[in-house]
Design a protein around this motif. Structure first.
Motif, PDB file in Angstrom:
ATOM      1  N   MET A   1       0.828  -1.206   0.000  1.00 25.33           N
ATOM      2  CA  MET A   1       0.000   0.000   0.000  1.00 25.33           C
ATOM      3  C   MET A   1       0.864   1.258   0.000  1.00 25.33           C
ATOM      4  N   ARG A   2       1.955   1.231   0.797  1.00 25.41           N
ATOM      5  CA  ARG A   2       2.834   2.384   0.866  1.00 25.41           C
ATOM      6  C   ARG A   2       3.451   2.677  -0.494  1.00 25.41           C
ATOM      7  N   LYS A   3       3.850   1.639  -1.214  1.00 24.82           N
ATOM      8  CA  LYS A   3       4.435   1.831  -2.538  1.00 24.82           C
ATOM      9  C   LYS A   3       3.427   2.451  -3.501  1.00 24.82           C
ATOM     10  N   LEU A   4       2.170   2.020  -3.362  1.00 30.73           N
ATOM     11  CA  LEU A   4       1.128   2.547  -4.236  1.00 30.73           C
ATOM     12  C   LEU A   4       0.936   4.043  -4.013  1.00 30.73           C
ATOM     13  N   PHE A   5       0.915   4.454  -2.751  1.00 35.13           N
ATOM     14  CA  PHE A   5       0.744   5.870  -2.449  1.00 35.13           C
ATOM     15  C   PHE A   5       1.954   6.680  -2.917  1.00 35.13           C
ATOM     16  N   LEU A   6       3.137   6.120  -2.772  1.00 36.25           N
ATOM     17  CA  LEU A   6       4.335   6.803  -3.250  1.00 36.25           C
ATOM     18  C   LEU A   6       4.299   6.977  -4.759  1.00 36.25           C
ATOM     19  N   SER A 153      -8.808   2.606  -7.476  1.00 36.68           N
ATOM     20  CA  SER A 153      -9.670   2.322  -6.329  1.00 36.68           C
ATOM     21  C   SER A 153      -9.837   0.830  -6.038  1.00 36.68           C
ATOM     22  N   PRO A 154     -10.076  -0.010  -7.041  1.00 40.61           N
ATOM     23  CA  PRO A 154     -10.208  -1.451  -6.739  1.00 40.61           C
ATOM     24  C   PRO A 154      -8.941  -2.041  -6.126  1.00 40.61           C
ATOM     25  N   ILE A 155      -7.773  -1.552  -6.581  1.00 37.41           N
ATOM     26  CA  ILE A 155      -6.507  -2.072  -6.045  1.00 37.41           C
ATOM     27  C   ILE A 155      -6.316  -1.590  -4.613  1.00 37.41           C
ATOM     28  N   ILE A 156      -6.609  -0.286  -4.383  1.00 38.33           N
ATOM     29  CA  ILE A 156      -6.465   0.271  -3.039  1.00 38.33           C
ATOM     30  C   ILE A 156      -7.398  -0.426  -2.052  1.00 38.33           C
ATOM     31  N   SER A 157      -8.596  -0.781  -2.528  1.00 38.24           N
ATOM     32  CA  SER A 157      -9.638  -1.305  -1.637  1.00 38.24           C
ATOM     33  C   SER A 157      -9.610  -2.821  -1.489  1.00 38.24           C
ATOM     34  N   TYR A 158      -8.739  -3.461  -2.184  1.00 39.00           N
ATOM     35  CA  TYR A 158      -8.710  -4.924  -2.122  1.00 39.00           C
ATOM     36  C   TYR A 158      -8.012  -5.400  -0.845  1.00 39.00           C
ATOM     37  N   ASN A 159      -8.659  -6.296  -0.133  1.00 34.82           N
ATOM     38  CA  ASN A 159      -8.100  -6.879   1.088  1.00 34.82           C
ATOM     39  C   ASN A 159      -7.358  -8.160   0.708  1.00 34.82           C
ATOM     40  N   TYR A 160      -6.051  -8.043   0.579  1.00 38.84           N
ATOM     41  CA  TYR A 160      -5.256  -9.176   0.108  1.00 38.84           C
ATOM     42  C   TYR A 160      -5.199 -10.295   1.151  1.00 38.84           C
ATOM     43  N   LYS A 161      -5.334  -9.939   2.414  1.00 43.22           N
ATOM     44  CA  LYS A 161      -5.283 -10.960   3.464  1.00 43.22           C
ATOM     45  C   LYS A 161      -6.490 -11.872   3.401  1.00 43.22           C
ATOM     46  N   ASN A 166     -12.821  -4.860  -0.276  1.00 42.67           N
ATOM     47  CA  ASN A 166     -13.435  -4.178   0.848  1.00 42.67           C
ATOM     48  C   ASN A 166     -14.413  -3.145   0.284  1.00 42.67           C
ATOM     49  N   ALA A 167     -15.712  -3.470   0.346  1.00 36.66           N
ATOM     50  CA  ALA A 167     -16.739  -2.647  -0.287  1.00 36.66           C
ATOM     51  C   ALA A 167     -16.799  -1.240   0.300  1.00 36.66           C
ATOM     52  N   GLU A 168     -16.663  -1.123   1.604  1.00 32.84           N
ATOM     53  CA  GLU A 168     -16.739   0.187   2.249  1.00 32.84           C
ATOM     54  C   GLU A 168     -15.558   1.067   1.840  1.00 32.84           C
ATOM     55  N   ARG A 169     -14.375   0.474   1.812  1.00 33.58           N
ATOM     56  CA  ARG A 169     -13.199   1.232   1.408  1.00 33.58           C
ATOM     57  C   ARG A 169     -13.301   1.645  -0.059  1.00 33.58           C
ATOM     58  N   TYR A 170     -13.783   0.733  -0.896  1.00 35.56           N
ATOM     59  CA  TYR A 170     -13.928   1.041  -2.317  1.00 35.56           C
ATOM     60  C   TYR A 170     -14.930   2.179  -2.519  1.00 35.56           C
TER      61      TYR A 170
END
Length: 223
Positions: A1-6, A153-161, A166-170
């Motif tokens: 996630m950090r890499k994505l934001f960077l 958005s779909p990548i940011i909101s995806y719960n990889y674990k 994650n519908a709310e995050r998306y």
């Protein structure tokens, strides 16, 4: 996630750098002597006018319509779209023709449609107002960033674990970026509807006394 934001921050920074305008200073000749900074950004539409001949029998002038590409300390470079050639005779006869760039034969067009104008050779210039340029300098990067956020958005909101979205995050990311995008587009449309183009003349008496005359600072006077 950090890499994505960077990555998003880096892309935004690159967009902002690309949005920096080319600028040159002008001084008003008619009226007061105020100084103004002319700012042009890549892909802005320009109309450059040149008075080629003005004597007792004939006035000849061209308007070069194109898209601003870049500039130096003493010149402007455009991607030419068309040239409007005008002839006005003292007996009242007027002739006008519009020539697409690909049919306009000129030494300056050897490099596939690009044309440069020395600042002292520009007699008239029309483009969108400076306020719209400053406004666009903020809005355009915001639009690009909103589109990027919406796309990611779909990548940011995806719960990889848990292996699911994650519908709310998306909803948060997608809806937020969509609202920002819609607001920016609405603002651009509104500003474009309110503001007309700015026009400047750099030659005395042409193309009309109703337009204030300016001169480029630190440029030779060849008129």
């Amino acid at each position: 996630m950090r890499k994505l934001f960077l990555l998003m921050i880096a892309l935004s920074f690159a967009i902002l750098l690309n949005a920096q305008p080319w600028q040159v200073q002008m001084q008003q000749v008619s009226g007061n002597s105020k100084v103004k900074t002319l700012r042009l950004k890549p892909e802005m539409r320009l109309e450059i006018g040149r008075l080629l001949n003005d004597n007792d029998t004939l006035m000849e002038f061209n308007y070069y319509n194109g898209v601003f590409v870049g500039g130096t300390a003493d010149s402007i470079r455009i991607r030419l779209n068309e040239v409007k050639i005008n002839s006005v005779f003292t007996n009242g006869i007027k002739q006008q023709s519009t020539i697409p760039a690909k049919y306009f034969t000129s030494e300056a067009l050897r490099d596939s449609g690009f044309m440069s104008f020395a600042l002292p050779e520009i007699d008239y210039l029309k483009f969108r107002p400076a306020k719209k340029n400053e406004f666009g300098g903020f809005v355009e990067p915001t639009i690009y960033l909103s589109l990027l956020t919406l796309f990611l958005s779909p990548i940011i909101s995806y719960n990889y674990k848990e292996g699911e979205l994650n519908a709310e995050r998306y909803k948060y990311w997608a809806l937020g970026s969509t609202l920002v995008l819609a607001s920016c587009i609405t603002a651009v449309i509104t500003i474009n509807a309110i503001e007309g183009p700015d026009t400047f003349r750099f030659k005395a008496g042409w193309p009309g006394a109703h337009i204030k005359q300016w001169r480029f600072i630190n440029q030779p006077d060849i008129r």
